[in-house]
Scaffold this motif. Structure first.
Motif, PDB file in Angstrom:
ATOM      1  N   THR A 140       0.875  -1.171   0.000  1.00  0.00           N
ATOM      2  CA  THR A 140       0.000   0.000   0.000  1.00  0.00           C
ATOM      3  C   THR A 140       0.908   1.216   0.000  1.00  0.00           C
ATOM      4  OG1 THR A 140      -1.761  -1.114   1.223  1.00  0.00           O
ATOM      5  CG2 THR A 140      -1.767   1.282   1.248  1.00  0.00           C
ATOM      6  N   LEU A 141       0.875   1.988  -1.075  1.00  0.00           N
ATOM      7  CA  LEU A 141       1.768   3.134  -1.236  1.00  0.00           C
ATOM      8  C   LEU A 141       0.992   4.441  -1.201  1.00  0.00           C
ATOM      9  CD1 LEU A 141       3.943   1.699  -4.137  1.00  0.00           C
ATOM     10  CD2 LEU A 141       4.762   2.193  -1.838  1.00  0.00           C
ATOM     11  N   GLN A 142       1.611   5.467  -0.653  1.00  0.00           N
ATOM     12  CA  GLN A 142       1.013   6.797  -0.672  1.00  0.00           C
ATOM     13  C   GLN A 142       1.236   7.433  -2.046  1.00  0.00           C
ATOM     14  OE1 GLN A 142      -0.884   8.044   1.892  1.00  0.00           O
ATOM     15  NE2 GLN A 142      -0.581   5.940   2.597  1.00  0.00           N
ATOM     16  N   PRO A 143       0.254   8.186  -2.560  1.00  0.00           N
ATOM     17  CA  PRO A 143       0.413   8.808  -3.881  1.00  0.00           C
ATOM     18  C   PRO A 143       1.617   9.738  -3.942  1.00  0.00           C
ATOM     19  CG  PRO A 143      -1.870   8.924  -3.134  1.00  0.00           C
ATOM     20  CD  PRO A 143      -1.067   8.450  -1.962  1.00  0.00           C
ATOM     21  N   SER A 157       6.480   6.244   0.538  1.00  0.00           N
ATOM     22  CA  SER A 157       6.116   5.691   1.844  1.00  0.00           C
ATOM     23  C   SER A 157       4.939   4.749   1.686  1.00  0.00           C
ATOM     24  CB  SER A 157       5.777   6.802   2.832  1.00  0.00           C
ATOM     25  OG  SER A 157       4.639   7.533   2.405  1.00  0.00           O
ATOM     26  N   GLY A 158       4.873   3.779   2.556  1.00  0.00           N
ATOM     27  CA  GLY A 158       3.779   2.824   2.472  1.00  0.00           C
ATOM     28  C   GLY A 158       3.967   1.690   3.446  1.00  0.00           C
ATOM     29  N   LYS A 159       3.307   0.590   3.144  1.00  0.00           N
ATOM     30  CA  LYS A 159       3.340  -0.580   4.025  1.00  0.00           C
ATOM     31  C   LYS A 159       3.253  -1.844   3.192  1.00  0.00           C
ATOM     32  CE  LYS A 159       1.014  -2.641   8.031  1.00  0.00           C
ATOM     33  NZ  LYS A 159      -0.086  -2.515   9.013  1.00  0.00           N
ATOM     34  N   ARG A 211       6.039  -1.038   7.685  1.00  0.00           N
ATOM     35  CA  ARG A 211       6.030   0.324   7.126  1.00  0.00           C
ATOM     36  C   ARG A 211       7.430   0.749   6.673  1.00  0.00           C
ATOM     37  NH1 ARG A 211       1.176   2.580   7.899  1.00  0.00           N
ATOM     38  NH2 ARG A 211      -0.174   1.637   9.495  1.00  0.00           N
ATOM     39  N   GLU A 213       9.623   4.308   4.582  1.00  0.00           N
ATOM     40  CA  GLU A 213       9.610   5.667   4.029  1.00  0.00           C
ATOM     41  C   GLU A 213      10.999   5.978   3.496  1.00  0.00           C
ATOM     42  OE1 GLU A 213       7.280   8.850   5.911  1.00  0.00           O
ATOM     43  OE2 GLU A 213       9.152   9.996   5.994  1.00  0.00           O
TER      44      GLU A 213
END
Length: 251
Positions: A140-143, A157-159, A211, A213
């Motif tokens: 799961t990645l942040q845009p 960043s993501g998990k 997680r 980053e």
């Protein structure tokens, strides 16, 4: 066609694929362009490939594409729902009969798929086009921004969302902005291979909760172009697979 893809995977001992609406949107735009301009290619008229189109649609994972076209003379299109369904079944069978397309459909590491289907008719006849976009979704990645300036820093960043993924690695790759392509040139292309070349790599530090980053400065020899942020990881079998290919325009 989603049902047919999963039927083919199940009959070959593969897991079913979930639906990816972002991949479907990217596939639909490409299918529409192929139908309108009567070509078959993994590249588009702007010279971009499936990795770029998926990223620009908001995709953050890794994509692999199958494309298909069926053409016929004017007035011979199906007249019933069943007739159109038969064409879709024929399309999936044709892809399964092609070794490269079949391998993509049955790739064990794929987790999701999005499919775009388009139809166009004119005086020369009618065309049905399909773009299957297969996705490896393990994170799961942040845009991130689609477009930045040379030397800007972006944060990845993501998990990790798949328990069998470990030893994450980031590749940074670069390619110049592509040139537009003619329909004739597009129809003479074959298997897609990204022209981006790796210029740096780094291990991704993942904490105990999965997680991570990482800040990345996008500047390869002061060259504007398309920058790829590619993430790889090891699965339970020990095989390393690609799980992300984020393409960013750097001006």
């Amino acid at each position: 066609m989603h049902v047919l893809v999963n039927d083919d995977r199940k009959s070959n001992g593969r897991s079913e694929l979930g639906w990816d609406s972002t991949a479907a949107s990217a596939g639909l735009l490409h299918a529409k362009e192929m139908a309108r301009y009567n070509y078959l290619s993994h590249w588009d008229l702007d010279g971009h490939g499936p990795d770029y189109r998926y990223s620009m649609a908001g995709g953050l994972d890794y994509v692999m594409e199958n494309v298909y076209i069926y053409t016929h003379t004017p007035g011979m299109e199906p007249s019933t729902k069943e007739g159109w369904q038969d064409l879709i079944r024929q399309a999936e069978q044709a892809l399964m009969d092609s070794p490269g397309h079949r391998a993509n459909i049955l790739t064990p590491e794929h987790t999701h798929v999005g499919i775009g289907i388009a139809y166009e008719s004119d005086a020369s006849g009618w065309r049905l086009t399909i773009a299957q976009e297969f996705i490896n979704k393990y994170l799961t990645l942040q845009p991130v921004p689609h477009r930045v300036s040379l030397g800007d820093t972006v944060t990845i960043s993501g998990k990790v969302t798949s328990g069998n993924l470990s030893d994450l690695l980031i590749n940074l790759a670069y390619e110049p902005f592509p040139a537009p392509m003619s329909v004739d040139a597009l129809n003479n292309t074959s298997t897609y291979s990204s022209p981006a070349e790796t210029y740096d790599d780094m291990l991704l530090d993942v904490d105990s909760s999965g997680r991570f980053e990482q800040e990345i400065t996008l500047d390869y020899s002061s060259q504007p172009g398309l920058y790829h942020i590619r993430i790889w990881g090891n699965i339970e079998s020990g095989e390393q697979i690609q799980v992300s290919d984020i393409v960013i325009e750097v001006q």
